[in-house]
Design a protein around this motif. Structure first.
Motif, PDB file in Angstrom:
ATOM      1  N   VAL A 259       6.871   1.369  -7.234  1.00  0.00           N
ATOM      2  CA  VAL A 259       6.723   2.793  -6.952  1.00  0.00           C
ATOM      3  C   VAL A 259       5.311   3.219  -7.350  1.00  0.00           C
ATOM      4  N   CYS A 260       4.728   4.127  -6.557  1.00  0.00           N
ATOM      5  CA  CYS A 260       3.406   4.630  -6.883  1.00  0.00           C
ATOM      6  C   CYS A 260       3.561   5.805  -7.838  1.00  0.00           C
ATOM      7  N   GLY A 261       3.004   5.665  -9.023  1.00  0.00           N
ATOM      8  CA  GLY A 261       3.185   6.688 -10.046  1.00  0.00           C
ATOM      9  C   GLY A 261       2.485   7.985  -9.726  1.00  0.00           C
ATOM     10  N   GLN A 262       1.520   7.919  -8.835  1.00  0.00           N
ATOM     11  CA  GLN A 262       0.762   9.120  -8.516  1.00  0.00           C
ATOM     12  C   GLN A 262       1.517   9.978  -7.505  1.00  0.00           C
ATOM     13  N   CYS A 263       2.222   9.329  -6.555  1.00  0.00           N
ATOM     14  CA  CYS A 263       2.865  10.070  -5.461  1.00  0.00           C
ATOM     15  C   CYS A 263       4.392  10.047  -5.569  1.00  0.00           C
ATOM     16  N   LEU A 264       4.939   9.197  -6.452  1.00  0.00           N
ATOM     17  CA  LEU A 264       6.386   8.978  -6.520  1.00  0.00           C
ATOM     18  C   LEU A 264       6.928   8.544  -5.157  1.00  0.00           C
TER      19      LEU A 264
ATOM     20  N   GLN B 266       0.836  -1.188   0.000  1.00  0.00           N
ATOM     21  CA  GLN B 266       0.000   0.000   0.000  1.00  0.00           C
ATOM     22  C   GLN B 266       0.870   1.237   0.000  1.00  0.00           C
ATOM     23  N   CYS B 267       0.458   2.225  -0.784  1.00  0.00           N
ATOM     24  CA  CYS B 267       1.202   3.485  -0.837  1.00  0.00           C
ATOM     25  C   CYS B 267       0.815   4.337   0.368  1.00  0.00           C
ATOM     26  N   SER B 268       1.813   4.883   1.059  1.00  0.00           N
ATOM     27  CA  SER B 268       1.498   5.695   2.231  1.00  0.00           C
ATOM     28  C   SER B 268       1.039   7.092   1.828  1.00  0.00           C
ATOM     29  N   GLY B 269       1.210   7.426   0.538  1.00  0.00           N
ATOM     30  CA  GLY B 269       0.788   8.751   0.095  1.00  0.00           C
ATOM     31  C   GLY B 269      -0.683   8.801  -0.261  1.00  0.00           C
ATOM     32  N   CYS B 270      -1.157   7.808  -1.036  1.00  0.00           N
ATOM     33  CA  CYS B 270      -2.536   7.871  -1.518  1.00  0.00           C
ATOM     34  C   CYS B 270      -3.362   6.689  -1.029  1.00  0.00           C
ATOM     35  N   ASN B 271      -2.753   5.808  -0.224  1.00  0.00           N
ATOM     36  CA  ASN B 271      -3.449   4.649   0.343  1.00  0.00           C
ATOM     37  C   ASN B 271      -3.963   3.669  -0.696  1.00  0.00           C
TER      38      ASN B 271
HETATM   39 ZN   LIG Z   1       0.484   6.826  -3.952  1.00  0.00          ZN
END
Ligand SMILES: [Zn+2]
Lengths: 415, 172
Positions: B71-76, B57-62
């Motif tokens: 890597v999450c492309g939305q939050c880097l 899970q991305c800690s930036g956008c959940n």
């Molecule tokens: Zn993210």
């Protein structure tokens, strides 16, 4: 602070499944001659720079811009190649726009050329090579190659389009008949366009529905052809454009936006775009380009649209995502004639990508036709006066959208 | 109907061109090596041996990625939190490929289904149970993973997905 850019001319080569009479540079030359013929006051020495593009892997000719230099008249002049998959043409046109708007000394008039001679090579190999890196990682995760090869089976693009079609059809609650209606609209328009490929003046919905499935829910009769063809566009400054032609077409907004690719996603992790027909990239690109052009009500202010739709469901999808129709209402617009030649918002009167698809050139033919419709010089000219039009492109790793907004008056807000 | 008759029934105005000279040729390319990081897959592959599914899970956008993403492309941001997801899923989208069998020469229907696991934000390639007619499926159909008997730690441990009863109220 960019300079105002104008389009003064656009030209096409003849499109066909096999242009066996010409090779690639000759095909390119055909489009350029057709483009320059429309601007008699312009000599070759007046063109300051060139932008060109195709998908080299589709033809099997590396660095085709070097092969074609003399046929383009680009010898000893700045030349740049742009290659972005399905949007190549759109990106080449936008690069041409950037060249002029940048205001570099001595670069005022730019010729943008996009082309593809698909009969020369193997397009499915070219497409597969772009997806192979992503596919092979899923293979290492344990998904067998048989199910992965299905994605590549009928060419990468149709696999994705079939997913988009399933999602769109279930969302808009339409049948295949609605898709076939779009095909008939396109192919009949193509019959009135001298350079189009699939000219079918008498096509009916029943004939399209009578063909077998290639990829459910898309039938053989709904697919775009593979064409050979080229397109050229001439960009110049506001001041010079007025001397070159009667009605210069001003480029008021451009955008090229990519979103996460549907289906495969990144690094084998699947795609967070769980709805392939959501197309956030298209929505963002239209927001950007419309705001540059000062368009607040696209449906009211835009008079003509050329969208990049190899498959009929995409044409419906793009028209909604680009803000021209409300969600799920596009099929109704084809039924009641809004999108017809004499309708309120004519769409794809050139026949669209559904009738002519020389991949590298396709995304440039959209703004080129949209510009000619404003000038009143298009081959299937709409009867009403067109003031503002859009040309759209789709491609890249199936997630990149290019958009060009053109008008007969300068409207840029940020200038 | 054969493909040739198809082409004829959709006949279009065709122009014949004078042939220019054609030379056959081919690209003899060397083999390529595609590099990808698989370290972030290891925890998931380990858990698959226990027939359990985890995602990162991305800690930036959940957003929850299954299979895990580097890597999450939305939050880097590198997703570093591991969460459990269920083995129930829903059909995100589907299509059918019509492929010619190389041995028998018959055209076979091959379904291509993407499923979204409950608890995940991504969809991935999957197979439906052999008896299921893919034309009866619909977007949002609930399904459940059918595990193979011996789990070896790979995505092939989920052999296919069985349809389960749909308790949604808004289905027609
Ligand atoms: Zn993210």
């Amino acid at each position: 602070m960019g300079r105002q850019v104008a389009i003064v001319s656009a030209g096409f080569s003849e499109h066909s499944s096999k242009r066996s009479d010409v090779n690639m540079p000759e095909l390119v030359n055909e489009a350029i001659i057709n483009c320059l013929k429309k601007v008699p006051s312009l000599g070759l020495k007046d063109i300051d720079a060139f932008v060109t593009g195709n998908m080299p892997a589709f033809e099997g000719a590396n660095m085709p811009e070097l092969w074609s230099t003399d046929w383009m008249g680009a010898r000893n002049k700045p030349l740049m190649r742009v290659t972005t998959g399905g949007t190549t043409g759109g990106s080449v046109a936008i690069a041409g726009y950037y060249h002029v708007t940048a205001g570099l000394p001595g670069i005022d008039t730019v010729l943008a050329i996009a082309y593809e001679q698909q009969s020369q090579g193997d397009t499915s190999v070219g497409l597969a090579s772009t997806a192979y890196g992503e596919i092979s990682i899923l293979n290492t995760l344990g998904i067998d190659y048989d199910s992965l090869s299905r994605i590549l089976s009928a060419g990468a693009a149709i696999g994705v389009a079939a997913y988009q079609a399933t999602n769109y059809m279930s969302k808009a609650r339409i049948t295949e008949e609605d898709l076939a209606r779009v095909v008939v609209h396109n192919r009949r328009n193509a019959a009135k366009n001298w350079w189009a490929h699939l000219k079918m003046p008498d096509l009916t919905i029943e004939e399209v529905l009578d063909t077998p499935y290639v990829q459910y829910p898309l039938r053989y009769g709904m697919l775009c052809p593979a064409s050979d063809g080229a397109c050229a566009m001439l960009f110049t400054t506001e001041e010079k454009a007025k001397d070159m032609c009667d009605i210069p077409v001003y480029v008021n907004g451009v955008a090229s936006v990519a979103n996460e690719s549907a289906v495969l996603g990144y690094d084998g992790s699947g795609s967070a775009q769980t709805d392939p027909s959501a197309q956030i990239g298209a929505m963002r690109s239209s927001e950007l380009a419309y705001s540059q052009a000062g368009i607040s009500f696209p449906r009211k202010e835009i008079d003509y649209a050329e969208v990049y739709a190899p498959f009929p469901n995409q044409e419906l999808m793009w028209l909604e995502k680009l803000g021209l129709f409300e969600e799920t209402t596009a099929p109704e617009m084809y039924k009641n004639g809004t999108t017809a030649l004499d309708g309120d918002l004519p769409v794809n009167c050139s026949g669209g990508v559904n009738s002519t698809n020389a991949i590298g050139a396709s995304a440039m033919e959209r703004p080129a036709v949209a510009a000619l419709q404003i000038m009143g010089k298009a081959d299937n000219q709409v009867p009403k006066t067109v003031h503002t039009s859009i040309g759209h492109g789709w491609g890249g790793s199936l997630n990149l959208c290019t958009l060009m907004v053109m008008s007969d008056e300068q409207k840029r807000k940020w200038r | 109907m054969s493909k040739l008759t198809q082409r004829k029934s959709l006949d279009y105005i065709k122009k014949e061109y004078v042939r220019t000279r054609t030379m056959p040729g081919s690209w003899y390319l060397s083999s390529y090596k595609f590099k990808f990081n698989i370290a972030h897959h290891q925890p998931m592959l380990e858990k698959l041996k226990e027939k359990k599914l985890i995602a990162n899970q991305c800690s930036g956008c959940n957003r929850v990625f299954f299979p895990p993403r580097l890597v999450c492309g939305q939050c880097l941001v590198k997703p570093d939190r591991w969460v459990d997801i269920r083995d129930t899923a829903r059909v995100a989208t589907y299509a059918i490929a019509y492929l010619k069998n190389a041995e028998t020469g018959e055209v076979e229907e091959k379904p291509m289904v993407l499923v979204q696991h409950d608890g995940a934000d991504t969809c991935s390639i999957a197979e439906l149970a052999p008896g299921v007619n893919v034309k009866d499926t619909y977007i949002g159909m609930p399904i459940k993973a059918h595990w193979s008997e011996t789990a070896t730690g790979g995505l092939m441990d989920i052999e296919y997905y069985d349809p389960i009863e749909d308790d949604a109220k808004d289905v027609k």
